[in-house]
Design an enzyme around this catalytic site. Structure first.
Site, PDB file in Angstrom:
ATOM      1  N   CYS A   1       8.377   7.923  37.081  1.00 50.46           N
ATOM      2  CA  CYS A   1       9.525   8.810  37.311  1.00 50.46           C
ATOM      3  C   CYS A   1       9.576   9.277  38.779  1.00 50.46           C
ATOM      4  O   CYS A   1       9.873   8.484  39.653  1.00 50.46           O
ATOM      5  CB  CYS A   1       9.506   9.977  36.335  1.00 50.46           C
ATOM      6  SG  CYS A   1      11.114  10.793  36.140  1.00 50.46           S
TER       7      CYS A   1
ATOM      8  N   HIS B   1       9.457   6.723  31.040  1.00 52.99           N
ATOM      9  CA  HIS B   1       8.217   7.410  30.665  1.00 52.99           C
ATOM     10  C   HIS B   1       7.434   6.614  29.623  1.00 52.99           C
ATOM     11  O   HIS B   1       7.668   6.762  28.419  1.00 52.99           O
ATOM     12  CB  HIS B   1       8.535   8.809  30.119  1.00 52.99           C
ATOM     13  CG  HIS B   1       8.899   9.785  31.183  1.00 52.99           C
ATOM     14  ND1 HIS B   1       7.986  10.668  31.726  1.00 52.99           N
ATOM     15  CD2 HIS B   1      10.068  10.010  31.824  1.00 52.99           C
ATOM     16  CE1 HIS B   1       8.588  11.402  32.646  1.00 52.99           C
ATOM     17  NE2 HIS B   1       9.848  11.015  32.724  1.00 52.99           N
TER      18      HIS B   1
ATOM     19  N   GLU C   1       4.535   7.079  28.581  1.00 51.11           N
ATOM     20  CA  GLU C   1       3.697   7.930  27.734  1.00 51.11           C
ATOM     21  C   GLU C   1       4.424   8.399  26.479  1.00 51.11           C
ATOM     22  O   GLU C   1       3.794   8.900  25.534  1.00 51.11           O
ATOM     23  CB  GLU C   1       3.171   9.139  28.520  1.00 51.11           C
ATOM     24  CG  GLU C   1       4.157  10.259  28.743  1.00 51.11           C
ATOM     25  CD  GLU C   1       5.177   9.982  29.824  1.00 51.11           C
ATOM     26  OE1 GLU C   1       6.073  10.831  30.007  1.00 51.11           O
ATOM     27  OE2 GLU C   1       5.084   8.922  30.489  1.00 51.11           O
TER      28      GLU C   1
END
Length: 369
Positions: free
Chosen positions: A255, A343, A345
């Site tokens: 990001c 993202h 994650e």
């Protein structure tokens, strides 16, 4: 919820949205954005990348599964306000420790409910995200108008230094085989959890940490985290990243970290009309042709196309967004450096991109030979 006091959201273009107010009644101002996440509201509200923003939830009801102590992505709510259609008065989930309403009130976060979020989202998509103010009452007061007028634009705003840790701290098993230094521009906890799950211990450092200080820690690699604000305002990070790259350290950015990589090697970033926020963004891997459904939260993008990053010939574009063709991934053509705009994650969101952590782990192994 009809017993709640009346409140409103006023956008800077004069558009007014009425609702009922939960929490503090004093005016709260910020950039107004929307997310299409259907769940994961607690992760969204604690994501430091949402600092300085009022978040509109497009899901028609939130709060029905409560809150808990495991899901937050930081130690406290980060959003300046929440706008929703319905804030559930009850919750039911075996993991829940309390209600979303009580949690928002304890965090001093105003929530405007009973709002026509469909109309609001369509307006932001057509007019673009803009500043707004949440306050009590039916019509804007002089105090609310003054607060909105004083609210700074997100462009040119460095919020990474605001949310960053003040002191370094470790995360993960002390005997893990690999060590990574992570720059905290607004790092999410699930990123740290995934590093730990991949056998990587992390030293999280403040955003303004020098390259010499990082090299003194003798890391196997460097991570550049997500974070809020305008990447072009984080000017202090660029020479540091360049100095670490010259040491041929593996570097992975997510990001804001991805955007800083683009800036470091000569690219530039642009403000998007309404950004990408949600857990359903389609991204194409240009090397494999595979399409990933990804979690995203950003309002700026690295300028470029599948052919490359504008002004950065050393960088190759690896991923693009299938909705608008914006750059979603890049890598250095000769150094072990890569970043993604989305993202991996996945907190909240799909897990399609989690293997990127394996890619970084491979780069760490290759460095050791």
């Amino acid at each position: 919820m009809t017993s709640l006091p009346k409140g409103f959201l006023l956008l800077e273009d004069g558009t007014l949205f009425s609702g009922r107010l939960v929490g503090p009644t004093a005016p709260s101002v910020a950039e107004v954005v929307f997310t299409t996440n259907m769940s994961g509201y607690q992760e969204v509200f604690t994501d430091p990348s949402y600092r300085g923003q009022i978040v509109v939830m497009t899901a028609p009801q939130i709060g029905n599964y409560g809150v808990n102590a495991e899901d937050p992505e930081s130690a406290q709510p980060q959003v300046a306000g929440v706008v929703c259609r319905e804030l559930s008065p009850t919750y039911s989930n075996w993991r829940a420790t309390g209600s979303l309403r009580d949690w928002l009130e304890a965090g001093n976060v105003p929530a405007l409910t009973e709002v026509d979020t469909r109309r609001l989202t369509k307006h932001l998509r057509s007019a673009g995200v803009m500043r707004g103010v949440i306050a009590a009452g039916e019509t804007p007061t002089r105090e609310a108008l003054a607060a909105l007028d004083a609210c700074p634009s997100m462009e040119g705003l460095d919020l990474a230094t605001v949310v960053s840790t003040r002191e370094p701290y470790p995360f993960g098993h002390s005997e893990a085989p690999y060590h990574v230094v992570a720059f905290d521009y607004g790092i999410k906890r699930n990123i740290l959890r995934l590093f730990d799950a991949h056998g990587i211990r992390v030293t999280v450092v403040p955003s303004e940490t020098s390259a010499d200080a990082v090299l003194a820690m003798n890391p196997d690699g460097v991570f550049l985290s997500n974070g809020p604000g305008d990447p072009a305002a984080v000017t202090y990070a660029l020479p540091t990243i360049r100095a670490l790259a010259e040491q041929k350290l593996p570097i992975f950015g997510i990001c804001l970290g991805h955007q800083l990589l683009g800036l470091t090697f000569g690219g530039h970033t642009v403000k998007m009309p309404y950004g990408h926020r949600g857990g359903n963004q389609p991204v194409k891997d240009l090397e494999t042709g595979k399409v990933l459904i990804t979690s995203q939260n950003h309002g700026f993008a690295v300028a470029g196309s599948p052919d490359g990053v504008e002004g950065a010939p050393e960088l190759a574009v690896t991923h693009i967004n299938l909705n608008d063709q914006t750059v979603e991934g890049l890598k250095h053509r000769s150094l072990p450096i890569f970043g993604v705009q989305y993202h991996p994650e996945a907190a909240p969101g799909p897990h399609d991109a989690v293997p990127l952590f394996d890619q970084f782990l491979t780069a760490l192994r290759n460095r050791r030979g």
